[in-house]
Design a protein around this motif. Structure first.
Motif, PDB file in Angstrom:
ATOM      1  N   GLU A 150     111.220  18.651   4.179  1.00 47.81           N
ATOM      2  CA  GLU A 150     109.821  18.991   4.479  1.00 47.81           C
ATOM      3  C   GLU A 150     108.913  18.578   3.322  1.00 47.81           C
ATOM      4  N   VAL A 200     105.322  18.081   5.228  1.00 46.18           N
ATOM      5  CA  VAL A 200     105.184  19.032   6.335  1.00 46.18           C
ATOM      6  C   VAL A 200     105.765  20.375   5.909  1.00 46.18           C
ATOM      7  N   THR A 213     107.736  23.926   7.866  1.00 43.24           N
ATOM      8  CA  THR A 213     108.243  24.579   9.076  1.00 43.24           C
ATOM      9  C   THR A 213     107.922  26.061   9.014  1.00 43.24           C
ATOM     10  N   THR A 224     106.884  22.863  13.279  1.00 39.21           N
ATOM     11  CA  THR A 224     106.703  22.088  12.055  1.00 39.21           C
ATOM     12  C   THR A 224     105.324  21.435  12.119  1.00 39.21           C
ATOM     13  N   PRO A 265     101.845  19.628   9.700  1.00 41.86           N
ATOM     14  CA  PRO A 265     101.461  19.023   8.422  1.00 41.86           C
ATOM     15  C   PRO A 265     101.138  20.093   7.393  1.00 41.86           C
ATOM     16  N   ARG A 266     101.428  19.788   6.163  1.00 42.80           N
ATOM     17  CA  ARG A 266     101.226  20.755   5.074  1.00 42.80           C
ATOM     18  C   ARG A 266      99.786  21.278   5.051  1.00 42.80           C
TER      19      ARG A 266
END
Length: 494
Positions: A441, A446, A448, A477, A479-480
């Motif tokens: 991740e 990204v 989760t 999940t 995007p950050r």
């Protein structure tokens, strides 16, 4: 020669002192919710918050100071370095009387204050009876007007509703010491000890009924164990007059109750003064919008009549309540108060009228829980950030920091267990969500997110564990950059 190895020091036993309890977040949140709601009511009525210290000089506690070299009967006391005895406060009223007397010249008069906090009693603990508990008080010092009593009663009604009791689930029962004094004078009772015996007998009306109280008003009563309780020694005629007085409030509106009482007490001067005070309270309660069922006159209420000087009131819970085993339990009184015009005079020598109401916060919280109306049935935990690697701790703390900055409670797991145990930890904390940020991740930019609230809801209907694990319900999940928005929707139910 014997080889003697020093023995290990004795380990103390982990135990709570008798009469004291440990309270976790659920209980604290329930009490905090009650205090916040009630304080808002008191402030709307113009009452000022006041906090006095936990200790008072023992002689300031008045009737709680025993005739002993060490004043620790009823209170927890210690001797200061100047050899003066101090005691943990027994209630919040004695500290108010001391504060008012100490600052009377500079206080706005009447002085209207509310207070809440722990109080301590050095008494034998028992079921539901603790040596430390939280009280919440509101008092008016410096007004002799019956309207001051009425306002306290109206505020108590509104405060209990704000605390979580629906309308109709509690009632304030009101009496006046002067009424019973007038009755006893009319039947020839002048001895203070005999008056106290009458008060104690009437106070058992709910438990023993009229027949049992009739015996205690007369020669005495033998209970089921054979133990004999000496009675107040009233004549049969006087005992019937007292019972008729206590029955005058049943099923009548406030004005009707006053008419019934007037017929019983026989027009004594002190009794007439008490009736006039209650009539003025009734008029004020009507103006304040307090319904007949919310506050009623009940001559059987004898709450501490040896302490109060005029009107007394007691809040009775009317809800059906059950204990932890589902058995019906009666809570009865959840608070009370009245007029106490002599307390400040202990310090000043001058009479200062005062009236107030107090309720036990822990008791009210327990009553709400027993009635299934707990405002804090469960306390939500924080969002838990799963920790996979020591090398990535900076990323984990960055996630927690973003969530905290957005007003969302969050923590990074700082134990030493693996992911499965961490997820179990999050579930035990009642965390709304868990953030999974492994190496993949982080590299992909990204994150989760596992919606634990949804998982708990769906788990109730699970029939195929294998399919459950494969589908991973409630796990997404994103995007950050969408971390905070996604968690916010979960936490806030949107």
């Amino acid at each position: 020669m014997t080889d003697q190895t020093p023995s290990a020091p004795a380990r103390p036993e982990a135990r709570s002192p008798r009469g004291f309890q440990d309270r976790r977040a659920r209980d604290l949140a329930a009490e905090r919710a009650i205090l916040t709601a009630v304080a808002a009511v008191y402030e709307r009525y113009g009452f000022e918050a006041l906090d006095t210290g936990a200790f008072e000089y023992a002689d300031a506690l008045g009737k709680f100071l025993p005739d002993a070299d060490r004043p620790n009967e009823g209170v927890f006391a210690l001797q200061d370095d100047d050899e003066q005895w101090m005691a943990l406060r027994y209630d919040l009223t004695a500290p108010l009387a001391r504060f008012a007397a100490q600052n009377w010249e500079t206080l706005p008069k009447p002085f209207r204050r509310y207070a809440f906090g722990p109080v301590w009693r050095n008494e034998k603990p028992g079921p539901g009876r603790f040596r430390e508990f939280t009280q919440c008080d509101a008092d008016t010092v410096g007004s002799a007007r019956p309207e001051a009593d009425a306002e306290i009663i109206a505020m108590a009604v509104e405060g209990l509703t704000a605390a979580g009791l629906p309308q109709g689930s509690a009632a304030i029962k009101i009496n006046n010491r002067k009424l019973l004094n007038g009755l006893l004078s009319a039947v020839g009772v002048t001895d203070e000890g005999q008056k106290l015996g009458v008060l104690r007998a009437v106070d058992k009306l709910d438990r023993l009924g009229p027949d049992g109280v009739r015996l205690l008003l007369g020669e005495g009563r033998k209970d089921e164990s054979g133990a004999f309780t000496k009675g107040a020694g009233l004549s049969a005629k006087a005992a019937e007059a007292v019972l008729a007085f206590t029955a005058a409030g049943g099923g009548h509106d406030r004005a009707g109750t006053l008419d019934r009482i007037a017929e019983v007490i026989g027009g004594s001067a002190e009794g007439d003064a008490g009736l006039a005070e209650l009539a003025a309270i009734d008029a004020a309660l009507k103006s304040l919008g307090v319904a007949e069922g919310q506050a009623l006159f009940d001559p059987s209420v004898v709450r501490g009549l040896e302490y109060y000087t005029g009107p007394v009131f007691e809040a009775e819970l009317l809800l059906d309540t059950k204990d932890e085993k589902g058995q019906p339990v009666r809570f009865g009184s959840i608070g009370g108060g009245g007029r106490y015009d002599d307390l400040v005079a202990r310090f000043t020598g001058q009479p200062v009228p005062a009236t107030g109401f107090s309720f036990g916060v822990s008791r009210l919280a327990a009553a709400l829980r027993a009635a299934g109306r707990d405002q804090a049935a469960e306390v939500r935990g924080p969002v838990v950030v799963i920790a996979f690697s020591q090398d990535d701790m900076a990323h984990y703390f960055a996630v927690a920091g973003e969530l905290r900055a957005a007003g969302i409670a969050a923590e990074v797991y700082l134990g030493s267990s693996g992911m499965k145990a961490q997820m179990k930890y999050a579930d035990r904390r009642l965390a709304p969500a868990a953030v999974i940020l492994g190496g993949d991740e982080i590299a992909a930019g990204v994150v989760t997110i596992k919606d634990l609230d949804l998982g708990r809801e769906l788990a109730a209907g699970v029939t195929d564990n294998a399919q459950w694990r494969e589908e991973r319900p409630g796990q997404v999940t994103v995007p950050r950059a969408e971390l905070v928005a996604t968690i916010s929707r979960i936490v806030r139910g949107g």
